[in-house]
Design a protein around this motif. Sequence first.
Motif, PDB file in Angstrom:
ATOM      1  N   TYR A 289       0.851  -1.189   0.000  1.00 17.44           N
ATOM      2  CA  TYR A 289       0.000   0.000   0.000  1.00 17.44           C
ATOM      3  C   TYR A 289       0.886   1.238   0.000  1.00 17.44           C
ATOM      4  O   TYR A 289       1.894   1.294   0.691  1.00 17.44           O
ATOM      5  CB  TYR A 289      -0.891   0.035   1.247  1.00 17.44           C
ATOM      6  N   SER A 290       0.472   2.227  -0.787  1.00 19.61           N
ATOM      7  CA  SER A 290       1.179   3.502  -0.807  1.00 19.61           C
ATOM      8  C   SER A 290       0.200   4.599  -1.179  1.00 19.61           C
ATOM      9  O   SER A 290      -0.496   4.488  -2.196  1.00 19.61           O
ATOM     10  CB  SER A 290       2.323   3.462  -1.824  1.00 19.61           C
ATOM     11  N   GLY A 291       0.132   5.624  -0.362  1.00 20.56           N
ATOM     12  CA  GLY A 291      -0.758   6.747  -0.636  1.00 20.56           C
ATOM     13  C   GLY A 291      -2.204   6.327  -0.772  1.00 20.56           C
ATOM     14  O   GLY A 291      -2.941   6.907  -1.558  1.00 20.56           O
TER      15      GLY A 291
ATOM     16  N   ASP B 240      11.722   2.705  -6.014  1.00 22.98           N
ATOM     17  CA  ASP B 240      11.595   3.390  -4.717  1.00 22.98           C
ATOM     18  C   ASP B 240      10.392   2.883  -3.938  1.00 22.98           C
ATOM     19  O   ASP B 240      10.478   2.649  -2.732  1.00 22.98           O
ATOM     20  CB  ASP B 240      11.521   4.902  -4.897  1.00 22.98           C
ATOM     21  N   LEU B 241       9.280   2.710  -4.614  1.00 22.56           N
ATOM     22  CA  LEU B 241       8.056   2.253  -3.972  1.00 22.56           C
ATOM     23  C   LEU B 241       8.268   0.908  -3.282  1.00 22.56           C
ATOM     24  O   LEU B 241       7.968   0.748  -2.096  1.00 22.56           O
ATOM     25  CB  LEU B 241       6.941   2.116  -5.019  1.00 22.56           C
ATOM     26  N   LEU B 242       8.794  -0.064  -4.003  1.00 20.80           N
ATOM     27  CA  LEU B 242       8.904  -1.416  -3.459  1.00 20.80           C
ATOM     28  C   LEU B 242      10.174  -1.627  -2.641  1.00 20.80           C
ATOM     29  O   LEU B 242      10.158  -2.352  -1.646  1.00 20.80           O
ATOM     30  CB  LEU B 242       8.794  -2.436  -4.582  1.00 20.80           C
TER      31      LEU B 242
ATOM     32  N   ALA C 256       1.441  -0.397 -12.230  1.00 19.58           N
ATOM     33  CA  ALA C 256       1.581  -0.597 -10.786  1.00 19.58           C
ATOM     34  C   ALA C 256       0.255  -0.719 -10.053  1.00 19.58           C
ATOM     35  O   ALA C 256       0.163  -1.433  -9.050  1.00 19.58           O
ATOM     36  CB  ALA C 256       2.395   0.541 -10.177  1.00 19.58           C
ATOM     37  N   ASP C 257      -0.776  -0.026 -10.494  1.00 13.97           N
ATOM     38  CA  ASP C 257      -2.058   0.019  -9.791  1.00 13.97           C
ATOM     39  C   ASP C 257      -2.771  -1.334  -9.923  1.00 13.97           C
ATOM     40  O   ASP C 257      -3.178  -1.719 -11.017  1.00 13.97           O
ATOM     41  CB  ASP C 257      -2.916   1.148 -10.363  1.00 13.97           C
TER      42      ASP C 257
END
Length: 154
Positions: free
Chosen positions: A24-26, A59-61, A87-88
């Motif tokens: 989960y992000s944002g 960066d996200l993962l 990604a979504d």
Amino acid sequence: MIDNRAFRDALGCYPTGVTIVSTYSGGAALGMTVNSFASVSLDPPLVLWSIERSTHRYDLLRNARDYAINILAHDQREMAEACAQEADLALCGASWTGDVAPMIDGAVARLVCRQHAVHAGGDHDIIIGEVIALDTPRTVASLVFVRGGYGEAG
């Protein structure tokens, strides 16, 4: 010198399982198709996967404290292909549950992990996660990738 294409082709002879690593992000459920997944240790329960540093999802993962490794079923090929590009998870056709990390519905196994260590490995980082929860909701054949194409195992 080893030719990159020849190396990749040689590695492609070895079938690998297909997973989606998700987090989960944002407020969104995001992920990436990954086939560089392996077990490391039973005690403590550790697994690894790797991510290319140049990917736009790095960066996200790489920085996700908690994430899920969703081992895909043979009938989830389209989702794997979509998540390799997007990604979504919602746009990839996935549905999921989970408070800590998105656990994709229909997967054969889902491992919720907490980042344990990260090691440099050439143009990739090797991410080791401690498994903090798991389930095996389906007993169907897993999705595999071999010689540049998808198939099923088991």
